[in-house]
Design a protein around this motif. Structure first.
Motif, mmCIF file in Angstrom:
data_model
loop_
_atom_site.group_PDB
_atom_site.id
_atom_site.type_symbol
_atom_site.label_atom_id
_atom_site.label_comp_id
_atom_site.label_asym_id
_atom_site.label_seq_id
_atom_site.Cartn_x
_atom_site.Cartn_y
_atom_site.Cartn_z
ATOM 1 N N SER A 25 35.661 88.126 30.071
ATOM 2 C CA SER A 25 37.054 87.769 30.350
ATOM 3 C C SER A 25 37.490 88.304 31.725
ATOM 4 O O SER A 25 38.581 87.994 32.192
ATOM 5 C CB SER A 25 37.977 88.340 29.269
ATOM 6 N N ARG A 26 36.646 89.083 32.369
ATOM 7 C CA ARG A 26 37.048 89.736 33.620
ATOM 8 C C ARG A 26 36.618 88.937 34.848
ATOM 9 O O ARG A 26 35.616 88.227 34.817
ATOM 10 C CB ARG A 26 36.428 91.142 33.682
ATOM 11 N N ARG A 31 31.474 92.652 35.142
ATOM 12 C CA ARG A 31 31.757 91.398 34.444
ATOM 13 C C ARG A 31 30.490 90.615 34.153
ATOM 14 O O ARG A 31 29.431 90.866 34.747
ATOM 15 C CB ARG A 31 32.712 90.545 35.262
ATOM 16 N N ILE A 32 30.624 89.704 33.199
ATOM 17 C CA ILE A 32 29.562 88.746 32.904
ATOM 18 C C ILE A 32 30.102 87.384 33.302
ATOM 19 O O ILE A 32 31.246 87.053 32.980
ATOM 20 C CB ILE A 32 29.198 88.746 31.399
ATOM 21 N N PHE A 33 29.314 86.619 34.017
ATOM 22 C CA PHE A 33 29.761 85.277 34.407
ATOM 23 C C PHE A 33 28.610 84.288 34.288
ATOM 24 O O PHE A 33 27.435 84.689 34.200
ATOM 25 C CB PHE A 33 30.338 85.291 35.830
ATOM 26 N N LEU A 47 27.158 91.669 36.271
ATOM 27 C CA LEU A 47 27.470 92.345 37.534
ATOM 28 C C LEU A 47 28.183 93.647 37.168
ATOM 29 O O LEU A 47 29.316 93.625 36.672
ATOM 30 C CB LEU A 47 28.387 91.415 38.330
ATOM 31 N N ILE A 48 27.491 94.790 37.378
ATOM 32 C CA ILE A 48 28.116 96.044 36.948
ATOM 33 C C ILE A 48 28.264 97.073 38.054
ATOM 34 O O ILE A 48 28.951 98.072 37.870
ATOM 35 C CB ILE A 48 27.381 96.708 35.748
ATOM 36 N N LEU A 49 27.617 96.842 39.189
ATOM 37 C CA LEU A 49 27.696 97.831 40.262
ATOM 38 C C LEU A 49 28.487 97.265 41.427
ATOM 39 O O LEU A 49 28.346 96.081 41.755
ATOM 40 C CB LEU A 49 26.286 98.208 40.741
ATOM 41 N N ASP A 50 29.293 98.119 42.061
ATOM 42 C CA ASP A 50 30.140 97.655 43.157
ATOM 43 C C ASP A 50 29.351 97.059 44.309
ATOM 44 O O ASP A 50 29.742 96.078 44.896
ATOM 45 C CB ASP A 50 30.984 98.825 43.697
ATOM 46 N N ASN A 51 28.202 97.680 44.619
ATOM 47 C CA ASN A 51 27.457 97.207 45.789
ATOM 48 C C ASN A 51 26.238 96.368 45.410
ATOM 49 O O ASN A 51 25.323 96.186 46.195
ATOM 50 C CB ASN A 51 27.037 98.385 46.678
#
Ligand code: URA
Ligand code: ZN
Length: 388
Positions: A25-26, A31-33, A47-51
């Motif tokens: 939902s994020r 997030r998961i997309f 996608l869990i890491l900022d970089n």
């Protein structure tokens, strides 16, 4: 009780369906997309890491589906798994959301485990590590309430946590009542990295995920655990059980240097009740190190630590442990897989990441059958954990 020794996986993750739906939902990290792959297929990405490169990594049913976890266990001969939520847990949420979601996810995990198949009349195939809402602005009361919730859920045997605490790390005095409550409840803390170290250290050349995962993760654990030791948590709560991911990162290799630096620092020298090397015997280490030599070395360091029970006993005393130290140390090491991370890149019967860790245990010099049962009930304090 089964007559054969049990193979227990203490480091194995899940994104529970409620959490995966939340990530879906994020619109920002984590997030998961879904996207269309270069081959034209619709695929889910995490996608869990900022970089992290913006494409993230592939994610599928093995991250949330219990049947997939059980199939993986059957394929690798794993009898029991102690399942934990994967990073970044609730770290990115405001306090009230984190508190509510922690409660719901702990209940979900209890159901996930309690309704799993039975192994024996007294054992299930799945147990779990719950979550605390460890975020800035949370009240200690909320944290203690969640510790109490977890301690009342019979299939949850501990708590997985990252290294940030409530924003100031794990050496924050505000956490002291939490360590006390966890220790009194007999829950195990599974300390797991997520953030790595400053990405600037990796330079400009692309090396995929290799540097953050191979070095950043273990260094993060090394730093967090060292700070925990220096804060005196293990002197104040001697019964606290902390299990370190990835064999404690670089901590075993650096524990004598740490002891020496403390001895030469007037600000810290009198702060701890023991030589720093002693605290290695207060910790548990997973055997997710992929090499026999590393496992042997870590068990030596843990075994040696038994000799440092007092500042006065130091190097001479460590000799008394002699050749037994490797065996003694092995008792605090526990088998893990890190499933569903590190899947094989191409179709194989068994996962290389798992086979390598099992072979590493088999190949440790000086570990005889009892210690190689590393993977199983006798060796595994996981067994304590699942009965405790
Ligand atoms: N990558 C992660 O993000 N978490 C793990 O536990 C292992 C690999
Ligand atoms: Zn992990």
């Amino acid at each position: 009780m089964a007559s054969h020794k049990l193979l227990v996986d203490i480091h194995t993750h899940v994104y529970l369906p409620r959490y995966a739906a939340f990530l879906r939902s994020r619109t920002s990290v984590p997030r998961i997309f879904s996207r269309t792959s270069p081959q034209g297929k619709l695929e889910d990405r995490l996608l869990i890491l900022d970089n992290e490169p913006s494409g993230g990594r592939p994610i599928g049913a093995q991250y949330w589906d219990r049947e997939e976890k059980l199939k993986f266990m059957d394929k690798h001969g794993i009898d029991v798994s102690i399942v934990s939520s994967a990073n970044p847990w609730l770290d990115f949420l405001p306090a009230s959301t984190a508190h509510k979601l922690a409660g719901e996810l702990n209940d979900d995990l209890e159901t996930f485990c309690a309704t799993s198949p039975s192994l024996t009349t007294t054992l299930k195939r799945l147990y779990g590590f719950g979550l605390l809402p460890l975020v800035p602005e949370i009240t200690v009361t909320s944290l203690l309430e969640t510790v109490e919730q977890i301690s009342q859920l019979p299939h949850l045997k501990g708590i997985i946590m990252g290294t940030r605490g409530v924003g100031k790390g794990l050496d924050d005095a505000a956490l002291d009542p939490v360590w006390k409550a966890i220790s009194e409840a007999g829950l195990v803390v599974f300390l797991h990295p997520h953030y790595g170290v400053d990405g600037k250290a990796w330079g400009e050349k692309s090396n995929g995920h290799v540097l953050p995962l191979a070095l950043g993760f273990p260094f993060e654990t090394t730093i967090a655990t060292t700070r925990l030791i220096l804060s005196g948590v293990f002197d104040r709560h001697p019964d606290l059980r902390v299990l370190l991911a990835h064999s404690g990162g670089a901590l075993p290799q650096l524990s004598s240097r740490l002891a020496s630096c403390i001895d030469h620092d007037p600000e810290v020298a009198s702060r701890l009740a023991h030589d720093a090397r002693y605290y290695m015997s207060k910790l548990y280490f997973d055997a997710v190190a992929y090499g026999s030599e590393e496992l042997g070395f870590v068990s030596d360091v843990i075994g040696r630590a038994e000799a440092f029970s007092a500042r006065a006993s130091s190097a001479a005393a460590s000799k008394n442990v002699g050749t037994n130290k490797r065996k003694i140390g092995s008792r605090r090491m526990v088998f893990g897989t890190d499933h569903p991370f590190f899947p094989p890149l191409s179709e194989t019967e068994k996962w290389k990441s798992v086979v390598e860790n099992l072979e590493a245990i088999d190949g440790v010099d000086g570990w005889e059958e009892a210690e190689k049962d590393a993977r199983n009930e006798t060796f595994l304090h996981a067994a304590d954990t699942i009965r405790g």
